[in-house]
Write a protein that holds these residues in place. Structure first.
Motif, short mmCIF file in Angstrom:
data_model
loop_
_atom_site.label_atom_id
_atom_site.label_comp_id
_atom_site.label_asym_id
_atom_site.label_seq_id
_atom_site.Cartn_x
_atom_site.Cartn_y
_atom_site.Cartn_z
N MET A 145 0.80 -1.45 -0.03
CA MET A 145 0.02 0.04 0.18
C MET A 145 1.03 1.23 -0.04
N GLY A 146 2.00 1.12 0.16
CA GLY A 146 3.30 2.34 -0.10
C GLY A 146 3.55 2.75 1.38
N ILE A 147 3.01 1.88 2.47
CA ILE A 147 3.34 2.32 3.70
C ILE A 147 4.87 1.65 4.14
N THR A 148 5.49 2.37 4.73
CA THR A 148 7.03 2.09 5.06
C THR A 148 6.83 1.19 6.37
N ALA A 149 7.20 -0.25 5.92
CA ALA A 149 6.93 -1.25 6.96
C ALA A 149 8.06 -2.13 7.12
N TYR A 150 8.25 -2.66 8.29
CA TYR A 150 9.48 -3.45 8.45
C TYR A 150 8.91 -4.80 9.44
N PRO A 151 8.95 -5.90 8.95
CA PRO A 151 8.71 -7.07 9.82
C PRO A 151 9.83 -7.35 10.64
N MET A 152 9.80 -7.62 12.08
CA MET A 152 10.85 -8.05 12.93
C MET A 152 10.32 -9.13 13.59
N THR A 153 11.23 -10.12 13.63
CA THR A 153 10.85 -11.56 14.08
C THR A 153 12.00 -12.01 15.06
N GLU A 154 12.98 -11.22 15.28
CA GLU A 154 13.99 -11.70 16.17
C GLU A 154 14.18 -10.83 17.25
N SER A 155 14.35 -11.21 18.40
CA SER A 155 14.36 -10.36 19.57
C SER A 155 15.36 -9.43 19.82
N ASP A 241 -7.09 -8.10 9.14
CA ASP A 241 -7.90 -8.05 7.86
C ASP A 241 -8.82 -6.78 8.09
N ILE A 242 -9.31 -6.65 9.05
CA ILE A 242 -10.05 -5.41 9.25
C ILE A 242 -9.27 -4.20 9.05
N ILE A 243 -8.24 -4.11 9.85
CA ILE A 243 -7.41 -2.93 9.53
C ILE A 243 -6.95 -2.64 8.32
N THR A 244 -6.61 -3.69 7.46
CA THR A 244 -6.19 -3.80 6.22
C THR A 244 -7.21 -3.04 5.33
N LEU A 246 -9.77 -1.40 6.31
CA LEU A 246 -9.97 0.02 6.74
C LEU A 246 -8.92 1.09 5.91
N LEU A 247 -7.95 0.46 6.01
CA LEU A 247 -6.81 1.38 5.51
C LEU A 247 -7.07 1.62 3.83
N LEU A 248 -7.55 0.53 3.41
CA LEU A 248 -7.85 0.60 1.77
C LEU A 248 -8.97 1.47 1.49
N GLU A 249 -9.64 2.07 2.33
CA GLU A 249 -10.80 2.97 2.06
C GLU A 249 -10.11 4.63 1.81
N ASN A 250 -8.69 4.46 2.09
CA ASN A 250 -7.88 5.78 1.70
C ASN A 250 -7.52 5.39 0.35
N ASP A 251 -8.03 6.40 -0.81
CA ASP A 251 -7.74 6.23 -2.23
C ASP A 251 -6.41 5.98 -2.34
N THR A 252 -5.64 6.76 -1.95
CA THR A 252 -4.05 6.58 -2.17
C THR A 252 -3.45 5.30 -2.05
N PHE A 253 -3.87 4.88 -0.61
CA PHE A 253 -3.42 3.51 -0.43
C PHE A 253 -4.22 2.41 -1.61
N LYS A 254 -5.40 2.55 -1.76
CA LYS A 254 -5.94 1.72 -2.76
C LYS A 254 -5.45 1.81 -4.10
N GLN A 255 -4.96 2.99 -4.47
CA GLN A 255 -4.36 2.96 -5.81
C GLN A 255 -3.02 2.44 -5.80
N ARG A 256 -2.03 2.56 -5.03
CA ARG A 256 -1.15 1.97 -4.70
C ARG A 256 -0.95 0.51 -4.65
N LEU A 257 -1.94 0.04 -4.13
CA LEU A 257 -2.19 -1.57 -3.99
C LEU A 257 -2.53 -1.98 -5.37
#
Length: 273
Positions: A145-155, A241-244, A246-257
């Motif tokens: 969606m164009g959001i800067t995100a990083y998964p962190m799975t190691e303590s 899934d609900i949060i995702t 809701l985020l896609l109600e934002n037109d910018t995020f929806k277009q990027r996706l």
């Protein structure tokens, strides 16, 4: 053959523009049934001629014939689950988890979380073990969606990240028990550096729930009679899934996706054209 199954089967052989039509039909068959050809063309940004070519490839006389076949597909009943079967047992388990989680959800709180994620500089998704896989999946969704995100799975990496995090950053911490010490310590350190912490957990009295700025409570699958190896992340995934959505109600995020979906599809099937 069911028209939707046919479309799924032939999609690798379609042109780039035709795949856009196919995806829309697969994902929203009922909506497409109410459209005319021009409306669908405009929605997926293709020409009417592209849809006509696609329709012919689906062995339909015209767009109206395609819609009739979609309606016929919808009318076919889904396979019944035999009562008392393993499938029925797993279904009942998931139904209990979803039902109890739905009762706990506060829409206003989720709206606040969505606003926070939408406006953050970066979001770090924390999760260890099974929650680590969920963290990786959620981070990938946000990235698309164009959001800067990083998964962190190691303590250790979590703790380093929390030590250099900034006030406009966000932690999304995932833990069914809410009692994973390394994750909780990293989240608490992030707070000291003025980052906000969103937590999704199954225990209201847990350290993670209590320290979070935005705690979200889900059904803990350990509290349901579950003697088999069934997905413990199901309730958490439901909320994500609900949060995702809701985020896609934002037109910018929806277009990027939409653009990233198109790129991924092109990469998957480019050797077929």
């Amino acid at each position: 053959m069911n028209i939707l199954k046919l479309i799924e089967e032939v999609i690798p052989s379609l042109s780039r523009q035709e795949r856009k039509v196919a995806l829309k039909i697969i994902q929203n068959p009922q909506d497409v049934q109410t459209m005319n050809i021009s409306t669908l063309a405009k929605m997926v940004n293709v020409s009417n001629a592209t849809i006509t070519r696609f329709v012919k490839k689906m062995n339909c006389h015209d767009f109206y014939d395609l819609k009739l076949k979609l309606a016929s597909s919808d009318s076919k009943q889904t396979k019944e689950i035999t009562k008392g079967s393993i499938a029925d047992e797993v279904f009942s388990f998931y139904k209990d988890v979803l039902g109890d989680t739905a009762e706990k959800i506060d829409q206003a709180e989720l709206n606040q979380v969505v606003k926070l994620i939408s406006n953050c500089r970066r979001i770090y998704v924390f999760g260890i073990g099974s929650s680590g896989y969920t963290a990786q999946e959620m981070a990938q969704r946000l990235i698309r969606m164009g959001i800067t995100a990083y998964p962190m799975t190691e303590s250790h990496i979590m703790y380093i990240t929390s030590g250099i995090i900034q006030k406009d950053d966000v932690i999304l911490a995932l833990s069914s028990s809410g009692n994973t010490n390394d994750l909780n310590e990293a989240a608490e350190l992030a707070q000291k550096n003025h980052a906000k912490v969103i937590a999704i957990t199954g225990v209201k009295t847990s350290p993670l729930f209590n320290l979070a700025d935005y705690p979200i409570l889900v059904k803990n699958s350990d509290f349901i009679d579950n003697t088999h190896f069934i997905n413990s992340q199901f309730a958490m995934t439901y909320v994500l899934d609900i949060i995702t959505t809701l985020l896609l109600e934002n037109d910018t995020f929806k277009q990027r996706l939409s653009r990233t979906v198109e790129v991924v599809m092109d990469n998957k099937f480019r050797n077929n054209n």
